[in-house]
Motif scaffolding. Structure first.
Motif, PDB file in Angstrom:
ATOM      1  N   SER A   1       0.834  -1.217   0.000  1.00  0.00           N
ATOM      2  CA  SER A   1       0.000   0.000   0.000  1.00  0.00           C
ATOM      3  C   SER A   1       0.861   1.257   0.000  1.00  0.00           C
ATOM      4  O   SER A   1       0.588   2.208  -0.731  1.00  0.00           O
ATOM      5  CB  SER A   1      -0.927   0.013   1.218  1.00  0.00           C
ATOM      6  N   TRP A   2       1.899   1.259   0.835  1.00  0.00           N
ATOM      7  CA  TRP A   2       2.796   2.411   0.881  1.00  0.00           C
ATOM      8  C   TRP A   2       3.441   2.619  -0.487  1.00  0.00           C
ATOM      9  O   TRP A   2       3.513   3.745  -0.981  1.00  0.00           O
ATOM     10  CB  TRP A   2       3.879   2.216   1.954  1.00  0.00           C
ATOM     11  N   CYS A   3       3.900   1.539  -1.075  1.00  0.00           N
ATOM     12  CA  CYS A   3       4.571   1.634  -2.376  1.00  0.00           C
ATOM     13  C   CYS A   3       3.623   2.158  -3.456  1.00  0.00           C
ATOM     14  O   CYS A   3       4.002   3.026  -4.251  1.00  0.00           O
ATOM     15  CB  CYS A   3       5.144   0.274  -2.772  1.00  0.00           C
ATOM     16  N   VAL A   4       2.400   1.665  -3.474  1.00  0.00           N
ATOM     17  CA  VAL A   4       1.414   2.152  -4.454  1.00  0.00           C
ATOM     18  C   VAL A   4       1.203   3.649  -4.269  1.00  0.00           C
ATOM     19  O   VAL A   4       1.211   4.419  -5.234  1.00  0.00           O
ATOM     20  CB  VAL A   4       0.077   1.374  -4.322  1.00  0.00           C
ATOM     21  N   GLU A   5       1.027   4.074  -3.029  1.00  0.00           N
ATOM     22  CA  GLU A   5       0.790   5.494  -2.727  1.00  0.00           C
ATOM     23  C   GLU A   5       1.955   6.380  -3.176  1.00  0.00           C
ATOM     24  O   GLU A   5       1.756   7.527  -3.545  1.00  0.00           O
ATOM     25  CB  GLU A   5       0.564   5.643  -1.224  1.00  0.00           C
ATOM     26  N   HIS A   6       3.178   5.832  -3.155  1.00  0.00           N
ATOM     27  CA  HIS A   6       4.362   6.628  -3.466  1.00  0.00           C
ATOM     28  C   HIS A   6       4.965   6.296  -4.834  1.00  0.00           C
ATOM     29  O   HIS A   6       6.089   6.723  -5.139  1.00  0.00           O
ATOM     30  CB  HIS A   6       5.407   6.461  -2.359  1.00  0.00           C
ATOM     31  N   GLY A   7       4.251   5.539  -5.639  1.00  0.00           N
ATOM     32  CA  GLY A   7       4.708   5.273  -7.004  1.00  0.00           C
ATOM     33  C   GLY A   7       5.885   4.324  -7.109  1.00  0.00           C
ATOM     34  O   GLY A   7       6.676   4.410  -8.043  1.00  0.00           O
ATOM     35  N   VAL A   8       6.005   3.418  -6.149  1.00  0.00           N
ATOM     36  CA  VAL A   8       7.087   2.434  -6.162  1.00  0.00           C
ATOM     37  C   VAL A   8       6.477   1.072  -6.499  1.00  0.00           C
ATOM     38  O   VAL A   8       5.540   0.629  -5.837  1.00  0.00           O
ATOM     39  CB  VAL A   8       7.811   2.364  -4.792  1.00  0.00           C
ATOM     40  N   VAL A   9       6.987   0.413  -7.508  1.00  0.00           N
ATOM     41  CA  VAL A   9       6.505  -0.905  -7.901  1.00  0.00           C
ATOM     42  C   VAL A   9       7.046  -1.949  -6.933  1.00  0.00           C
ATOM     43  O   VAL A   9       8.229  -1.926  -6.591  1.00  0.00           O
ATOM     44  CB  VAL A   9       6.953  -1.245  -9.342  1.00  0.00           C
ATOM     45  N   VAL A  10       6.184  -2.852  -6.490  1.00  0.00           N
ATOM     46  CA  VAL A  10       6.636  -3.981  -5.666  1.00  0.00           C
ATOM     47  C   VAL A  10       6.939  -5.135  -6.609  1.00  0.00           C
ATOM     48  O   VAL A  10       6.102  -5.531  -7.419  1.00  0.00           O
ATOM     49  CB  VAL A  10       5.575  -4.406  -4.630  1.00  0.00           C
ATOM     50  N   MET A  11       8.157  -5.640  -6.515  1.00  0.00           N
ATOM     51  CA  MET A  11       8.588  -6.794  -7.303  1.00  0.00           C
ATOM     52  C   MET A  11       8.796  -7.961  -6.346  1.00  0.00           C
ATOM     53  O   MET A  11       9.590  -7.865  -5.412  1.00  0.00           O
ATOM     54  CB  MET A  11       9.887  -6.491  -8.051  1.00  0.00           C
ATOM     55  N   ALA A  12       8.054  -9.037  -6.569  1.00  0.00           N
ATOM     56  CA  ALA A  12       8.104 -10.188  -5.661  1.00  0.00           C
ATOM     57  C   ALA A  12       9.170 -11.180  -6.072  1.00  0.00           C
ATOM     58  O   ALA A  12       9.165 -11.664  -7.193  1.00  0.00           O
ATOM     59  CB  ALA A  12       6.749 -10.891  -5.646  1.00  0.00           C
ATOM     60  N   TYR A  13      10.094 -11.445  -5.141  1.00  0.00           N
ATOM     61  CA  TYR A  13      10.909 -12.639  -5.328  1.00  0.00           C
ATOM     62  C   TYR A  13      10.285 -13.715  -4.463  1.00  0.00           C
ATOM     63  O   TYR A  13       9.563 -13.429  -3.516  1.00  0.00           O
ATOM     64  CB  TYR A  13      12.394 -12.403  -5.038  1.00  0.00           C
ATOM     65  N   SER A  14      10.493 -14.961  -4.808  1.00  0.00           N
ATOM     66  CA  SER A  14       9.826 -16.096  -4.157  1.00  0.00           C
ATOM     67  C   SER A  14       8.308 -15.940  -4.185  1.00  0.00           C
ATOM     68  O   SER A  14       7.639 -16.140  -3.164  1.00  0.00           O
ATOM     69  CB  SER A  14      10.306 -16.266  -2.714  1.00  0.00           C
ATOM     70  N   PRO A  15       7.717 -15.577  -5.340  1.00  0.00           N
ATOM     71  CA  PRO A  15       6.279 -15.322  -5.373  1.00  0.00           C
ATOM     72  C   PRO A  15       5.421 -16.552  -5.109  1.00  0.00           C
ATOM     73  O   PRO A  15       4.236 -16.424  -4.819  1.00  0.00           O
ATOM     74  CB  PRO A  15       6.039 -14.788  -6.785  1.00  0.00           C
TER      75      PRO A  15
END
Length: 155
Positions: free
Chosen positions: A40-54
């Motif tokens: 949520s924080w990342c979305v609000e601040h324009g940072v993409v979350v990239m999942a390792y071990s998805p």
């Protein structure tokens, strides 16, 4: 791109007098560790979350039989004519999380990319969301001055 940063660390970085702000934060992220607050924080601040071990990482069997064998997930997969791994990857994508599933098997690599021809319902998304117990397969750590390790992205 940054890796394994929590909200406080990202906020510090964004407030630093640097001309380039982080665009991507690569973190462990799977149904057992959904990282909802960080996401949520990342979305609000324009940072993409990239999942390792998805898919839960190499130690996913540490919790019961693991995600790939879970009856609720296999039922969703069967309804869509997909694998359980594809359901998990689709869940990630519908949450806006970029994924890096690891495989050296050509057939699995092909299967992992075949997730764009179906969509999970709201109820199915909630089912997958329900697995979150903040369990992590990999905890990035560093050592304190006294030599004791601590989780780098928690403190």
């Amino acid at each position: 791109q940054v890796t394994n940063m929590n909200e406080a660390q990202l906020q510090q970085l964004c407030e630093a007098p640097a001309s380039i702000k982080p665009a991507v934060n690569q973190v462990e992220c799977h149904p057992y560790c959904a990282q909802a607050q960080l996401r949520s924080w990342c979305v609000e601040h324009g940072v993409v979350v990239m999942a390792y071990s998805p898919l839960g990482g190499p130690s996913w069997t540490a919790i019961g039989d693991g995600l790939l064998e879970d009856p609720a997930l296999t039922a969703i997969a069967t309804r869509h004519g997909k694998t359980t791994a594809q359901v998990i990857l689709r869940w990630q994508l519908q949450r806006g999380v970029c994924c890096i599933p690891k495989s050296v098997t050509p057939s699995r690599i092909a299967t992992n990319i075949d997730v764009f021809d179906f969509e999970l319902s709201d109820e199915e998304m909630k089912t997958v969301d329900g697995f979150d117990c903040e369990w992590r397969a990999a905890v990035p750590s560093v050592k304190r001055a006294d030599g004791r390790p601590y989780a780098r992205d928690i403190e």
